[in-house]
Design a protein around this motif. Sequence first.
Motif, PDB file in Angstrom:
ATOM      1  N   UNK A 136       0.856  -1.184   0.000  1.00  7.97           N
ATOM      2  CA  UNK A 136       0.000   0.000   0.000  1.00  7.97           C
ATOM      3  C   UNK A 136       0.892   1.234   0.000  1.00  7.97           C
ATOM      4  N   UNK A 137       0.743   2.059  -1.039  1.00 11.93           N
ATOM      5  CA  UNK A 137       1.562   3.261  -1.223  1.00 11.93           C
ATOM      6  C   UNK A 137       0.659   4.479  -1.105  1.00 11.93           C
ATOM      7  N   UNK A 138       1.117   5.480  -0.378  1.00 11.47           N
ATOM      8  CA  UNK A 138       0.419   6.766  -0.342  1.00 11.47           C
ATOM      9  C   UNK A 138       1.269   7.782  -1.101  1.00 11.47           C
ATOM     10  N   UNK A 139       0.656   8.386  -2.114  1.00  8.11           N
ATOM     11  CA  UNK A 139       1.331   9.383  -2.949  1.00  8.11           C
ATOM     12  C   UNK A 139       0.851  10.756  -2.486  1.00  8.11           C
ATOM     13  N   UNK A 140       1.713  11.482  -1.787  1.00  8.97           N
ATOM     14  CA  UNK A 140       1.337  12.738  -1.134  1.00  8.97           C
ATOM     15  C   UNK A 140       1.607  13.912  -2.069  1.00  8.97           C
ATOM     16  N   UNK A 141       0.533  14.563  -2.500  1.00 11.25           N
ATOM     17  CA  UNK A 141       0.654  15.761  -3.322  1.00 11.25           C
ATOM     18  C   UNK A 141       0.567  17.037  -2.486  1.00 11.25           C
ATOM     19  N   UNK A 202       9.644  13.707  -7.959  1.00 11.95           N
ATOM     20  CA  UNK A 202       9.160  15.035  -8.313  1.00 11.95           C
ATOM     21  C   UNK A 202       8.031  14.967  -9.336  1.00 11.95           C
ATOM     22  N   UNK A 203       7.098  15.909  -9.218  1.00 13.32           N
ATOM     23  CA  UNK A 203       6.140  16.103 -10.302  1.00 13.32           C
ATOM     24  C   UNK A 203       6.866  16.651 -11.522  1.00 13.32           C
ATOM     25  N   UNK A 204       6.188  16.673 -12.634  1.00 16.35           N
ATOM     26  CA  UNK A 204       6.834  16.975 -13.901  1.00 16.35           C
ATOM     27  C   UNK A 204       5.964  17.934 -14.703  1.00 16.35           C
ATOM     28  N   UNK A 205       6.491  18.342 -15.827  1.00 23.37           N
ATOM     29  CA  UNK A 205       5.734  19.189 -16.735  1.00 23.37           C
ATOM     30  C   UNK A 205       4.775  18.310 -17.523  1.00 23.37           C
ATOM     31  N   UNK A 206       3.472  18.508 -17.298  1.00 24.04           N
ATOM     32  CA  UNK A 206       2.497  17.601 -17.906  1.00 24.04           C
ATOM     33  C   UNK A 206       1.910  18.124 -19.212  1.00 24.04           C
ATOM     34  N   UNK A 207       2.268  19.336 -19.610  1.00 21.54           N
ATOM     35  CA  UNK A 207       1.753  19.861 -20.873  1.00 21.54           C
ATOM     36  C   UNK A 207       2.545  19.285 -22.042  1.00 21.54           C
ATOM     37  N   UNK A 208       1.905  19.151 -23.214  1.00 23.36           N
ATOM     38  CA  UNK A 208       2.647  18.679 -24.387  1.00 23.36           C
ATOM     39  C   UNK A 208       3.703  19.702 -24.789  1.00 23.36           C
ATOM     40  N   UNK A 209       4.722  19.273 -25.555  1.00 18.61           N
ATOM     41  CA  UNK A 209       5.737  20.225 -26.016  1.00 18.61           C
ATOM     42  C   UNK A 209       5.088  21.408 -26.721  1.00 18.61           C
ATOM     43  N   UNK A 210       5.564  22.588 -26.393  1.00 13.57           N
ATOM     44  CA  UNK A 210       4.948  23.798 -26.941  1.00 13.57           C
ATOM     45  C   UNK A 210       5.247  23.923 -28.431  1.00 13.57           C
ATOM     46  N   UNK A 211       4.214  24.117 -29.253  1.00 15.59           N
ATOM     47  CA  UNK A 211       4.452  24.406 -30.662  1.00 15.59           C
ATOM     48  C   UNK A 211       4.954  25.843 -30.800  1.00 15.59           C
ATOM     49  N   UNK A 387      15.429  23.908 -16.150  1.00 17.96           N
ATOM     50  CA  UNK A 387      15.038  23.182 -14.939  1.00 17.96           C
ATOM     51  C   UNK A 387      14.042  22.078 -15.277  1.00 17.96           C
ATOM     52  N   UNK A 388      13.140  22.389 -16.195  1.00 19.36           N
ATOM     53  CA  UNK A 388      12.173  21.367 -16.627  1.00 19.36           C
ATOM     54  C   UNK A 388      12.867  20.157 -17.221  1.00 19.36           C
ATOM     55  N   UNK A 389      13.824  20.415 -18.088  1.00 19.03           N
ATOM     56  CA  UNK A 389      14.451  19.308 -18.822  1.00 19.03           C
ATOM     57  C   UNK A 389      15.416  18.498 -17.959  1.00 19.03           C
ATOM     58  N   UNK A 390      15.910  19.094 -16.880  1.00 14.93           N
ATOM     59  CA  UNK A 390      16.915  18.403 -16.072  1.00 14.93           C
ATOM     60  C   UNK A 390      16.383  17.868 -14.747  1.00 14.93           C
ATOM     61  N   UNK A 391      15.358  18.514 -14.185  1.00 12.13           N
ATOM     62  CA  UNK A 391      14.857  18.120 -12.867  1.00 12.13           C
ATOM     63  C   UNK A 391      13.434  17.590 -12.924  1.00 12.13           C
ATOM     64  N   UNK A 392      12.598  18.218 -13.730  1.00  9.48           N
ATOM     65  CA  UNK A 392      11.168  17.875 -13.753  1.00  9.48           C
ATOM     66  C   UNK A 392      10.839  17.053 -14.984  1.00  9.48           C
ATOM     67  N   UNK A 393      11.474  15.919 -15.094  1.00  9.43           N
ATOM     68  CA  UNK A 393      11.326  15.070 -16.279  1.00  9.43           C
ATOM     69  C   UNK A 393      10.289  13.977 -16.027  1.00  9.43           C
ATOM     70  N   UNK A 394       9.296  13.862 -16.886  1.00  6.28           N
ATOM     71  CA  UNK A 394       8.200  12.909 -16.701  1.00  6.28           C
ATOM     72  C   UNK A 394       8.678  11.468 -16.779  1.00  6.28           C
ATOM     73  N   UNK A 395       9.462  11.136 -17.775  1.00  7.00           N
ATOM     74  CA  UNK A 395       9.913   9.751 -17.920  1.00  7.00           C
ATOM     75  C   UNK A 395      10.694   9.289 -16.692  1.00  7.00           C
ATOM     76  N   UNK A 396      11.552  10.150 -16.184  1.00  3.06           N
ATOM     77  CA  UNK A 396      12.335   9.788 -15.003  1.00  3.06           C
ATOM     78  C   UNK A 396      11.429   9.535 -13.806  1.00  3.06           C
ATOM     79  N   UNK A 397      10.431  10.410 -13.617  1.00  4.06           N
ATOM     80  CA  UNK A 397       9.524  10.261 -12.473  1.00  4.06           C
ATOM     81  C   UNK A 397       8.732   8.959 -12.560  1.00  4.06           C
TER      82      UNK A 397
END
Length: 428
Positions: A136-141, A202-211, A387-397
């Motif tokens: 049982x895991x609790x994910x605290x936001x 860490x949470x990550x950037x959840x928006x699609x890549x900006x056009x 910072x997004x590309x190095x710390x807040x990466x979705x795949x890594x999370x």
Amino acid sequence: MSRPSPRALILGLNYPPETTGISPYTGAMARGLVHRGVIACVLTAHPHYPDWKIKPGYGQWSRNEHLAGVDVTRLLHYVPVSPKGLRRLFSELSFGARLFGRRWGRPDAIVAVSPALISSAMAAVRHQLTARKTPFVVWVQDLYALGLAETGQAPGLVIRAMSAIEGWLLRRADKVVVIHDRFAARVAQDFGVSRDRIQVIRNWTHLPPAPVVDVAATRARHQWGDRETVVLHAGNMGVKQGLSNVIAAARAANTAGEPVKFVLLGAGSELSRLKSEGADIPNLQFLAPLNDADFVSALSSADCLLVNELFGVAEMAVPSKLTSYFSAGRPVIAATDVAGITADEIRAADAGVVVPAGDPAALLDAAVSLGADPDRASQLGANGLLYCSTVLDEDSAIDQFTQLLVQLIDRDDRTTESVPRTQTIEAR
């Protein structure tokens, strides 16, 4: 004989198509687990946040969906028009009761997303009674009791009760996942959870890549002048955001003749009051929620992006909007506790400026200063992107979360008698 895919059951109040708050992260996590070979099932509510009304087309007693490989079961619960006090409590209790009464099947791991704290605690009781050998895991936001204390939304007795519930929930979890190092320290210190059972993902950037964004066209569409500095606050408009500070800053800018426009984009429980409070201010604008593409365009076309927090809020949450702000490449103004977790994040990214919460003059001064220094604004925006590309990466999370679940499941398999399980999680 090949080993069957691991199965995860995710319990959470918010899920896409909600576009703000916790929902995008829960949705992306569930989809990401599927892409990594985990069978994912979600028990959630009907979409209702941040408007606090159920989205048209939803509202059935229960509804089953299959979204991007994820089995999603939505359960009807009480959604108050004004989510405060006892109404908010009853809302969470009603969702918790629905979770408690559903069949969970035989998942290999269970993840409860908190908040909502009450429904997560009720799920933990159900787990204790019927599936205690399942990890049982609790994910605290957000830190729930701390949030009540910092926003002043509950008396001391209620806060102590919520703190006791939160501590019990976190101490009995096999693993507590938090979204920031300072959360980890608070969970260990305030609730007595051993540090080796806490993991920071860490949470990550959840928006699609900006056009490529047509900034001029976007600004013209929203009636933003070429010569005015646009300060955009996007997301929920609730008590925690303390947005009367922005109203006051807009009024001060108008009085002083400063070419600064403050824009409040989104919805929330405080929206009607804020509109009434700022009805006579010409350089204050309210925008309804936008689709993802238009949202990205708006962020990228503003001059500054604003995080505004109620005076006294310091440790309860890392604003989810920060990941979107950083990805837009625009400088951030954080009107917050200068020693709090939000200020720490801005300084870590070197992506903006921090001013004290509840100080509209300081907020206006920061906007004027950034508007007058485009080179500095551009550099701060570029720092946020990095910072997004190095710390807040979705795949890594999601890789970290997947590895965590697999390790817990493997440990469980080694220490308990093997029990035949179905190939899918039944949550119907």
